[in-house]
Design a protein around this motif. Structure first.
Motif, mmCIF file in Angstrom:
data_model
loop_
_atom_site.group_PDB
_atom_site.id
_atom_site.type_symbol
_atom_site.label_atom_id
_atom_site.label_comp_id
_atom_site.label_asym_id
_atom_site.label_seq_id
_atom_site.Cartn_x
_atom_site.Cartn_y
_atom_site.Cartn_z
ATOM 1 N N ASP A 92 0.796 -1.182 0.269
ATOM 2 C CA ASP A 92 0.118 0.066 -0.066
ATOM 3 C C ASP A 92 0.917 1.387 -0.323
ATOM 4 O OD1 ASP A 92 0.822 0.281 2.777
ATOM 5 O OD2 ASP A 92 -0.779 -0.980 3.460
ATOM 6 N N ALA A 93 2.314 1.195 0.234
ATOM 7 C CA ALA A 93 2.973 2.509 -0.114
ATOM 8 C C ALA A 93 2.545 3.419 1.078
ATOM 9 C CB ALA A 93 3.037 2.952 -1.320
ATOM 10 N N VAL A 94 2.110 3.229 2.203
ATOM 11 C CA VAL A 94 1.660 3.975 3.406
ATOM 12 C C VAL A 94 2.779 3.901 4.254
ATOM 13 C CG1 VAL A 94 0.113 4.397 5.205
ATOM 14 C CG2 VAL A 94 -0.885 3.638 2.920
ATOM 15 N N LYS A 95 3.115 5.260 4.754
ATOM 16 C CA LYS A 95 4.387 5.304 5.575
ATOM 17 C C LYS A 95 3.742 5.547 7.078
ATOM 18 C CE LYS A 95 8.002 5.216 2.990
ATOM 19 N NZ LYS A 95 8.833 4.250 2.953
ATOM 20 N N SER A 96 4.044 4.481 7.757
ATOM 21 C CA SER A 96 3.600 4.588 9.329
ATOM 22 C C SER A 96 3.939 5.742 10.014
ATOM 23 C CB SER A 96 4.001 3.282 9.975
ATOM 24 O OG SER A 96 3.838 2.009 9.279
ATOM 25 N N ALA A 97 5.039 6.652 9.666
ATOM 26 C CA ALA A 97 5.379 7.496 10.606
ATOM 27 C C ALA A 97 4.858 8.767 10.269
ATOM 28 C CB ALA A 97 6.944 7.540 10.521
ATOM 29 N N GLN A 98 3.907 8.789 8.999
ATOM 30 C CA GLN A 98 3.323 10.062 8.893
ATOM 31 C C GLN A 98 1.581 9.820 8.895
ATOM 32 O OE1 GLN A 98 4.545 10.467 4.628
ATOM 33 N NE2 GLN A 98 5.332 12.403 5.229
ATOM 34 N N THR A 99 1.260 10.991 9.134
ATOM 35 C CA THR A 99 -0.593 10.919 9.226
ATOM 36 C C THR A 99 -1.166 10.665 7.928
ATOM 37 O OG1 THR A 99 -0.790 13.213 8.746
ATOM 38 C CG2 THR A 99 -0.240 12.803 10.982
ATOM 39 N N VAL A 100 -2.452 10.267 8.029
ATOM 40 C CA VAL A 100 -3.096 9.763 6.772
ATOM 41 C C VAL A 100 -3.035 10.897 5.908
ATOM 42 C CG1 VAL A 100 -5.179 9.087 5.951
ATOM 43 C CG2 VAL A 100 -4.487 8.108 8.057
ATOM 44 N N ARG A 101 -3.349 12.308 6.300
ATOM 45 C CA ARG A 101 -3.316 13.281 5.642
ATOM 46 C C ARG A 101 -2.040 13.696 4.867
ATOM 47 N NH1 ARG A 101 -6.513 17.637 4.886
ATOM 48 N NH2 ARG A 101 -7.621 17.388 6.736
ATOM 49 N N ARG A 128 -11.667 10.915 6.495
ATOM 50 C CA ARG A 128 -11.407 11.991 6.932
ATOM 51 C C ARG A 128 -11.301 12.266 8.490
ATOM 52 N NH1 ARG A 128 -12.813 16.947 4.619
ATOM 53 N NH2 ARG A 128 -12.225 18.680 5.963
ATOM 54 N N HIS A 129 -11.922 11.440 9.262
ATOM 55 C CA HIS A 129 -11.717 11.403 10.784
ATOM 56 C C HIS A 129 -10.178 10.882 11.129
ATOM 57 C CE1 HIS A 129 -13.357 7.533 9.896
ATOM 58 N NE2 HIS A 129 -12.995 6.909 11.146
ATOM 59 N N LEU A 130 -9.807 10.264 10.231
ATOM 60 C CA LEU A 130 -8.264 9.698 10.752
ATOM 61 C C LEU A 130 -7.170 10.545 10.106
ATOM 62 C CD1 LEU A 130 -9.296 6.054 9.327
ATOM 63 C CD2 LEU A 130 -9.215 7.044 11.493
ATOM 64 N N SER A 131 -7.684 11.838 9.469
ATOM 65 C CA SER A 131 -6.654 12.399 8.555
ATOM 66 C C SER A 131 -5.409 12.664 9.622
ATOM 67 C CB SER A 131 -7.166 13.284 7.936
ATOM 68 O OG SER A 131 -7.720 14.340 8.865
ATOM 69 N N ASP A 132 -5.488 13.138 10.780
ATOM 70 C CA ASP A 132 -4.370 13.489 11.607
ATOM 71 C C ASP A 132 -3.832 12.495 12.361
ATOM 72 O OD1 ASP A 132 -4.408 15.947 10.492
ATOM 73 O OD2 ASP A 132 -6.203 16.646 11.655
ATOM 74 N N VAL A 137 -1.265 3.251 13.180
ATOM 75 C CA VAL A 137 -2.339 2.575 13.981
ATOM 76 C C VAL A 137 -3.396 2.161 13.022
ATOM 77 C CG1 VAL A 137 -1.625 3.998 16.058
ATOM 78 C CG2 VAL A 137 -3.468 4.950 14.479
ATOM 79 N N LEU A 138 -3.470 2.330 11.551
ATOM 80 C CA LEU A 138 -4.490 2.202 10.767
ATOM 81 C C LEU A 138 -4.870 0.443 10.806
ATOM 82 C CD1 LEU A 138 -4.226 4.403 7.853
ATOM 83 C CD2 LEU A 138 -5.506 4.732 9.790
ATOM 84 N N SER A 139 -5.992 -0.107 10.527
ATOM 85 C CA SER A 139 -6.206 -1.405 10.106
ATOM 86 C C SER A 139 -5.756 -1.692 8.410
ATOM 87 C CB SER A 139 -7.566 -1.658 10.322
ATOM 88 O OG SER A 139 -8.593 -1.262 9.530
ATOM 89 N N ALA A 140 -5.558 -2.950 8.323
ATOM 90 C CA ALA A 140 -5.394 -3.309 6.849
ATOM 91 C C ALA A 140 -6.200 -2.609 5.748
ATOM 92 C CB ALA A 140 -5.360 -4.666 6.776
#
Lengths: 218, 221
Positions: A92-101, A128-132, A137-140
């Motif tokens: 998913d190329a999502v960096k854990s150290a950064q926020t969703v936004r 949107r509610h997860l953006s910051d 901590v996100l689920s899969a």
């Protein structure tokens, strides 16, 4: 994300063969897709759906055959080809150290998309509610939504999606369907690998069982 | 060029947030240098005699420490795929990541070097040459390292492989870097080692991003 229409385009592949680890994954595969169309890749595990998507993205290279975007060979300018596609793979190329936004805003800014598109994508996929909060901590399923939101903000005409419905709940599935339909209406193209329902009425299936080396030999 | 600065900014944010990365490099540098000091014993003139070589060798090993992760994390989580498809030239992407690596290790080493050198009794007249040679040499370490880090993607035990790949290539930088410090200690001219280090930097700057970008494309296939 914005309402602008994409210029009419055509993306095609002719006589593609691909080998992975010494094994021919598929051979003699051809396809053609024009603006507003969607192709769903079908086939059992290992039939080359992911490989074909990576080939279309210009990440993998075919043993034989060519891919053309409006008559131009994509191999001539892989960087420009990358710019006109949005890709969501297994990872998913999502960096854990950064926020969703921050995650989505980075890719939006690389693509030169306006910050308002980031908010729009956050809303669309219900994150949107997860953006910051930090992405760690996100689920899969939530991470997958972030990856899809990245494709949505890319502003690219061609979307290549590998099992986009995996891990999504009903609400996200609806959001995905709406986003894909809107993309097609703008004159975008979608190629996706999927085991599940075609779930878009206009979808055309490309069955990879017919391009397996065994099927051709028989 | 906007892609370059966007990627650079993100890389710096990420490495500052994963606190400890920068500190690990500095701590390794200090401890490895201290080992030499303990190894040769408390005799001051022996220590100051070998200080230039020790500072340079340990700085080089410390720079190697964080290189394995330069592309490996992005490769594993799919970010590298996305970066290749982002419309930013892969060479600009490599340059941005390499510059971020230098800013978080090379520059950090540069700041820590005088302290370590002081502990090793480096003669006063050699500090200028130490800083200058590190400033010219460490960017080359990062650039060569980027090629190595791109080549080891997908390999098991990449870290060991990376050391084997890079350390021989680092030898010329070590020789001329240490020679500059040594020369300054003895009151000789340091312009020749500077010229060589500068030349190596220019060569690395022109060739390495291109080589690393090709290696990355290959790794993703």
């Amino acid at each position: 994300m914005n309402g602008q229409k994409f210029p009419a385009a055509e993306f095609s592949g002719a006589d593609l063969s691909c080998r992975r680890g010494g094994r021919t994954v598929f051979t003699g595969l051809s396809f053609r897709i024009v603006s507003g169309e969607v192709i769903v890749l079908r086939g059992p595990n290992g039939s080359g759906k992911t490989t074909l998507l990576r080939l279309m993205a210009g990440l993998a290279r075919a043993v034989s055959g060519t891919l053309h975007w409006n008559d131009a060979d994509i191999a001539d300018d892989l960087c420009a080809h990358g710019a006109r596609l949005g890709f969501a793979g297994h990872r998913d190329a999502v960096k854990s150290a950064q926020t969703v936004r921050e995650n989505i805003a980075f890719w939006a800014s690389l693509r030169g998309a306006a910050p308002t598109h980031v908010d729009q994508a956050l809303n669309t996929f219900g994150i949107r509610h997860l953006s910051d909060i930090p992405a760690r901590v996100l689920s899969a399923g939530q991470r997958h939504r972030v990856a899809l939101a990245r494709v949505a903000v890319s502003g690219a005409p061609l979307w290549l999606l590998d099992e986009p419905t995996n891990t999504l709940d009903d609400a996200a599935l609806n959001a995905l369907r709406d986003t894909l339909s809107a993309h097609l209406q703008r004159g975008g193209m979608i190629v996706m690998a999927s085991h599940g329902d075609l779930f878009l009425p206009q979808a055309r299936a490309l069955d990879l069982r017919q391009t397996q080396p065994a099927a051709i030999a028989a | 060029m906007s892609g370059f600065s966007t990627i650079l900014r993100r890389e710096l944010t990420l490495s500052l947030r994963s606190q400890g990365d920068v500190m690990t490099v500095i701590a390794f540098f200090a401890i490895a240098a201290a080992l030499f000091a303990f190894g040769v014993g408390p005799e001051l003139n022996v220590q100051s005699r070998i200080a230039s070589g020790v500072v340079w060798t340990t700085a080089l090993l410390a720079a190697l420490l964080s290189l394995e992760r330069l592309f490996a994390l992005d490769y594993e989580d799919g970010t590298l795929d996305q970066l290749m498809l982002s419309g930013t030239e892969p060479i600009a992407m490599v340059l941005a990541k390499t510059l971020a690596h230098w800013l978080t290790t090379g520059l950090a080493l540069l700041i820590a070097a005088p302290v370590v050198a002081l502990a090793l009794q480096l003669p006063t007249q050699a500090y200028g040459a130490l800083m200058m040679s590190l400033a010219l040499g460490t960017p080359t370490l990062s650039l060569l390292g980027a090629v190595g880090a791109a080549l080891i993607l997908g390999a098991k035990r990449g870290g060991v492989l990376l050391s084997l790949l890079l350390l021989p290539l680092y030898i010329p930088i070590l020789i001329f870097g240490a020679a500059a410090v040594e020369g300054a200690t003895l009151g000789l001219s340091t312009s020749a080692p500077y010229a060589v280090l500068g030349g190596l930097l220019v060569a690395a700057l022109t060739l390495c991003p291109w080589a690393a970008a090709s290696a990355l494309r290959h790794a993703l296939e």
